[in-house]
Design a protein around this motif. Structure first.
Motif, PDB file in Angstrom:
ATOM      1  N   SER A   1       0.092  -1.137  -0.002  1.00 53.15           N
ATOM      2  CA  SER A   1      -0.165  -0.014  -0.283  1.00 53.15           C
ATOM      3  C   SER A   1       0.792   1.662  -0.029  1.00 53.15           C
ATOM      4  N   LEU A   2       1.853   1.288   0.421  1.00 52.15           N
ATOM      5  CA  LEU A   2       2.987   2.502   0.398  1.00 52.15           C
ATOM      6  C   LEU A   2       3.859   2.481  -0.619  1.00 52.15           C
ATOM      7  N   LEU A   3       4.071   1.740  -1.372  1.00 47.62           N
ATOM      8  CA  LEU A   3       4.786   1.733  -2.853  1.00 47.62           C
ATOM      9  C   LEU A   3       3.410   2.135  -3.370  1.00 47.62           C
ATOM     10  N   ALA A   4       1.945   1.756  -3.142  1.00 49.30           N
ATOM     11  CA  ALA A   4       1.081   2.423  -4.049  1.00 49.30           C
ATOM     12  C   ALA A   4       0.790   4.164  -3.947  1.00 49.30           C
ATOM     13  N   GLU A   5       0.600   3.956  -2.721  1.00 45.46           N
ATOM     14  CA  GLU A   5       0.811   5.692  -2.489  1.00 45.46           C
ATOM     15  C   GLU A   5       1.626   6.141  -2.834  1.00 45.46           C
ATOM     16  N   THR A   6       3.009   5.915  -3.100  1.00 48.01           N
ATOM     17  CA  THR A   6       4.599   7.378  -2.860  1.00 48.01           C
ATOM     18  C   THR A   6       4.621   7.074  -4.544  1.00 48.01           C
ATOM     19  N   GLN A   7       4.004   6.399  -5.377  1.00 47.41           N
ATOM     20  CA  GLN A   7       4.231   6.387  -6.780  1.00 47.41           C
ATOM     21  C   GLN A   7       3.573   6.665  -7.055  1.00 47.41           C
ATOM     22  N   THR A   8       2.443   6.803  -7.115  1.00 51.14           N
ATOM     23  CA  THR A   8       1.240   7.803  -7.766  1.00 51.14           C
ATOM     24  C   THR A   8       0.941   8.806  -6.986  1.00 51.14           C
ATOM     25  N   GLY A   9       1.205   8.910  -5.450  1.00 55.62           N
ATOM     26  CA  GLY A   9       1.126  10.589  -5.131  1.00 55.62           C
ATOM     27  C   GLY A   9      -0.185  10.401  -4.743  1.00 55.62           C
ATOM     28  N   GLU A  10      -0.835   9.400  -4.568  1.00 52.11           N
ATOM     29  CA  GLU A  10      -2.630   9.130  -3.848  1.00 52.11           C
ATOM     30  C   GLU A  10      -2.951   8.146  -2.526  1.00 52.11           C
ATOM     31  N   THR A  11      -3.844   8.285  -2.387  1.00 50.89           N
ATOM     32  CA  THR A  11      -4.310   7.651  -0.993  1.00 50.89           C
ATOM     33  C   THR A  11      -4.334   6.486  -1.773  1.00 50.89           C
ATOM     34  N   LEU A  12      -4.331   5.187  -0.614  1.00 53.74           N
ATOM     35  CA  LEU A  12      -5.215   3.835  -1.087  1.00 53.74           C
ATOM     36  C   LEU A  12      -6.181   3.904  -1.451  1.00 53.74           C
ATOM     37  N   GLU A  13      -7.067   4.835  -0.295  1.00 52.64           N
ATOM     38  CA  GLU A  13      -8.899   4.712  -0.405  1.00 52.64           C
ATOM     39  C   GLU A  13      -8.578   5.445  -1.602  1.00 52.64           C
ATOM     40  N   HIS A  14      -8.607   6.601  -1.724  1.00 54.90           N
ATOM     41  CA  HIS A  14      -8.525   7.065  -3.662  1.00 54.90           C
ATOM     42  C   HIS A  14      -8.392   5.835  -4.840  1.00 54.90           C
ATOM     43  N   LEU A  15      -6.619   5.833  -4.658  1.00 49.95           N
ATOM     44  CA  LEU A  15      -7.072   4.217  -5.498  1.00 49.95           C
ATOM     45  C   LEU A  15      -8.061   2.861  -5.168  1.00 49.95           C
ATOM     46  N   PHE A  16      -8.624   2.750  -4.483  1.00 57.45           N
ATOM     47  CA  PHE A  16      -9.832   2.084  -4.485  1.00 57.45           C
ATOM     48  C   PHE A  16     -10.876   2.245  -4.710  1.00 57.45           C
ATOM     49  N   GLN A  17     -11.303   4.016  -5.161  1.00 58.84           N
ATOM     50  CA  GLN A  17     -12.394   4.395  -5.132  1.00 58.84           C
ATOM     51  C   GLN A  17     -11.984   4.617  -6.331  1.00 58.84           C
ATOM     52  N   GLY A  18     -11.268   4.879  -7.047  1.00 61.46           N
ATOM     53  CA  GLY A  18     -11.506   5.088  -8.403  1.00 61.46           C
ATOM     54  C   GLY A  18     -11.052   4.589  -9.266  1.00 61.46           C
ATOM     55  N   ARG A  19     -10.170   3.253  -8.751  1.00 63.41           N
ATOM     56  CA  ARG A  19     -10.050   2.508  -9.832  1.00 63.41           C
ATOM     57  C   ARG A  19     -10.617   0.677  -9.972  1.00 63.41           C
ATOM     58  N   ILE A  20     -11.368   0.779  -9.071  1.00 63.06           N
ATOM     59  CA  ILE A  20     -12.857  -0.741  -8.364  1.00 63.06           C
ATOM     60  C   ILE A  20     -13.638  -0.218  -7.705  1.00 63.06           C
ATOM     61  N   PHE A  21     -14.349   0.540  -6.853  1.00 65.19           N
ATOM     62  CA  PHE A  21     -15.327   0.566  -6.238  1.00 65.19           C
ATOM     63  C   PHE A  21     -16.468   1.649  -7.152  1.00 65.19           C
ATOM     64  N   ASP A  22     -16.187   2.554  -7.993  1.00 62.70           N
ATOM     65  CA  ASP A  22     -17.221   2.847  -8.555  1.00 62.70           C
ATOM     66  C   ASP A  22     -16.484   2.576 -10.088  1.00 62.70           C
ATOM     67  N   PRO A  23     -15.942   2.519 -10.783  1.00 61.62           N
ATOM     68  CA  PRO A  23     -15.982   1.536 -12.194  1.00 61.62           C
ATOM     69  C   PRO A  23     -16.628   0.331 -12.079  1.00 61.62           C
ATOM     70  N   LEU A  24     -16.988   0.056 -10.953  1.00 63.70           N
ATOM     71  CA  LEU A  24     -17.621  -1.713 -11.262  1.00 63.70           C
ATOM     72  C   LEU A  24     -19.099  -0.943 -10.427  1.00 63.70           C
ATOM     73  N   GLY A  25     -19.245   0.049  -9.481  1.00 66.54           N
ATOM     74  CA  GLY A  25     -20.735   0.334  -9.138  1.00 66.54           C
ATOM     75  C   GLY A  25     -21.368  -0.079  -8.202  1.00 66.54           C
ATOM     76  N   MET A  26     -19.385  -0.209  -7.274  1.00 59.73           N
ATOM     77  CA  MET A  26     -19.132  -0.761  -5.156  1.00 59.73           C
ATOM     78  C   MET A  26     -19.414   0.480  -4.382  1.00 59.73           C
ATOM     79  N   ALA A  27     -20.772   0.592  -4.249  1.00 52.69           N
ATOM     80  CA  ALA A  27     -21.652   2.053  -3.786  1.00 52.69           C
ATOM     81  C   ALA A  27     -21.508   1.589  -2.344  1.00 52.69           C
ATOM     82  N   ASN A  28     -21.603   0.301  -1.672  1.00 55.53           N
ATOM     83  CA  ASN A  28     -21.464   0.146  -0.487  1.00 55.53           C
ATOM     84  C   ASN A  28     -20.281  -1.139  -0.015  1.00 55.53           C
ATOM     85  N   THR A  29     -19.273   0.422  -0.643  1.00 51.17           N
ATOM     86  CA  THR A  29     -17.999  -0.811  -0.262  1.00 51.17           C
ATOM     87  C   THR A  29     -16.955   0.340   0.108  1.00 51.17           C
TER      88      THR A  29
END
Length: 417
Positions: free
Chosen positions: A204-232
């Protein structure tokens, strides 16, 4: 495995008769249940009392892609509240499938590679917390994904347990969690397999360091929102836990009786973080499961690699293989198990195209089930009822399970060999 128990006295909770409820598939105005669904609903209604847990939430995908959800038992024992399929539960180490997917997406995008040395890609202060190799071995991203690093599991640390007991509502930073892993490795990277939550904190620290985004934002923007997981959700503090989360129950005293406390349900999810903090529901996980196993969240090349480059081991008579944040089970399914105090989970997608999700809001107080992941036990019962596996092939071995499937610290984040 090490075990650290809180020395706390709770009022014992007595179970009442458990009933079942599903979505409108079996309501008077809804479609008639199929024979298979009727069989499973009767089976599921019997399982809370069999395992001594409050409630079970269940979801299934058939070979045509149709989904069915069912819930039985209780989400809360005080006041008594029936479990419903939309309820939110902690999913523990199933979180690792999300974290690994983010890493694999970044590999697809050329941010880094599977064979890259992870230390130079991390901030200096974080890299310094990772014990050094004693040979010319390189700690790679692939080693982290597949638990072949030799890095100690921070949840097995007595210092972590003490810190957590003293203040279970504190918000741990990832750097703090890595401070509990010690200054040596079990083995040199790549030599062996050993399940460690610490690996996924580093990822998780690797992902945040290399993207400049929090893991929460990465989850939301790359998985939760694209799949329509509104209750995750990916909460990192007790105050961030979503409204409506069910209560988890745990046999703290080891006396065969479950306990209820905000130290179980409302402890700080930051203690699990990228290794086990996600909260979700059956409908959302039924969307996620096929996307994870055969969808386009990552390239076909990496999807194939995460299923073929794995470490194999046997546990409780079941054959497992662990790849890139994904586990095979019985050589017929891919998914992951998860557990965190008061909650058990499993998601599995069979080669036949069937999918299963089970969420449970309690650790069984009944031997020998108290040493297992009850969600997996329910899953095995379902496979037996559907005649997908021979029940005789899955036998609980008390000797193998006497130390538990989960690290019996204060956070139970994943199965080990």
């Amino acid at each position: 495995m090490l075990s650290y128990r809180m020395i706390i006295i709770f009022t014992a909770l007595m179970f009442l008769g458990l009933g079942g409820c599903s979505d409108d598939n079996d309501s008077p105005s809804g479609p008639t249940l199929t024979v298979e669904q009727e069989t499973l609903s009767m089976l599921l209604d019997s399982l809370p009392s069999k395992y001594g847990v409050p409630g079970i939430s269940f979801g299934m995908i058939d070979t045509d892609g149709n989904t069915w959800v069912y819930a039985t038992g209780y989400s809360h024992l005080n006041p008594l509240t029936e479990m419903v399929p939309d309820d939110l539960l902690k999913i523990g180490s199933v979180t690792k499938t999300f974290t690994a997917t983010i890493i694999l997406q970044l590999i697809d995008e050329g941010v880094f590679g599977l064979s890259d040395d992870v230390r130079p890609l991390l901030p200096t202060n974080i890299a310094a917390l990772i014990p050094p190799c004693q040979t010319d071995s390189v700690l790679t991203i692939q080693h982290l994904l597949s638990h072949r690093t030799g890095i100690h599991n921070y949840t097995h640390s007595a210092d972590f347990a003490t810190s957590y007991v003293m203040n279970p509502h504190q918000t741990f930073s990832d750097e703090q969690l890595l401070g509990f892993i010690g200054d040596s490795l079990y083995f040199e990277p790549g030599v062996a397999y050993n399940y460690s939550n610490s690996n996924y904190i580093i990822l998780s620290l690797l992902a945040e360091t290399q993207t400049g985004e929090t893991l929460e934002h990465l989850f939301q923007g790359r998985i939760f929102d694209p799949l329509g997981m509104a209750n995750t959700y990916y909460p990192l503090s007790d105050t961030d836990l979503p409204e409506g989360i069910v209560d988890g129950y745990f046999d703290f005293g080891g006396d065969g009786e479950l306990n209820e406390s905000d130290l179980i349900t409302y402890n700080s999810p930051s203690a699990a973080a990228a290794a086990g903090a996600i909260v979700s529901s059956i409908p959302d996980l039924l969307i996620y499961l096929p996307a994870l196993i055969e969808g386009d969240l990552i390239s076909s090349e990496l999807l194939q690699a995460r299923k073929t480059e794995y470490s194999a081991f046997d546990y409780e008579g079941v054959h497992y293989g662990y790849g890139f944040g994904l586990a095979s089970q019985d050589e017929i399914a891919w998914g992951h198990q998860g557990g965190i105090d008061g909650f058990n989970a499993i998601i599995n997608y069979l080669d036949s195209g069937r999918g299963f999700v089970v969420l449970v809001n309690g650790q069984s107080p009944i031997p020998p089930w108290n040493a297992t992941n009850v969600a997996n036990d329910v899953y095995q019962d379902v496979l037996s009822a559907l005649m997908i596996i021979d029940p005789a092939l899955y036998k609980l071995d008390a000797e193998k399970t006497k130390n538990g499937v989960y690290s019996r610290g204060l956070t139970m984040l994943g199965f080990t060999n």
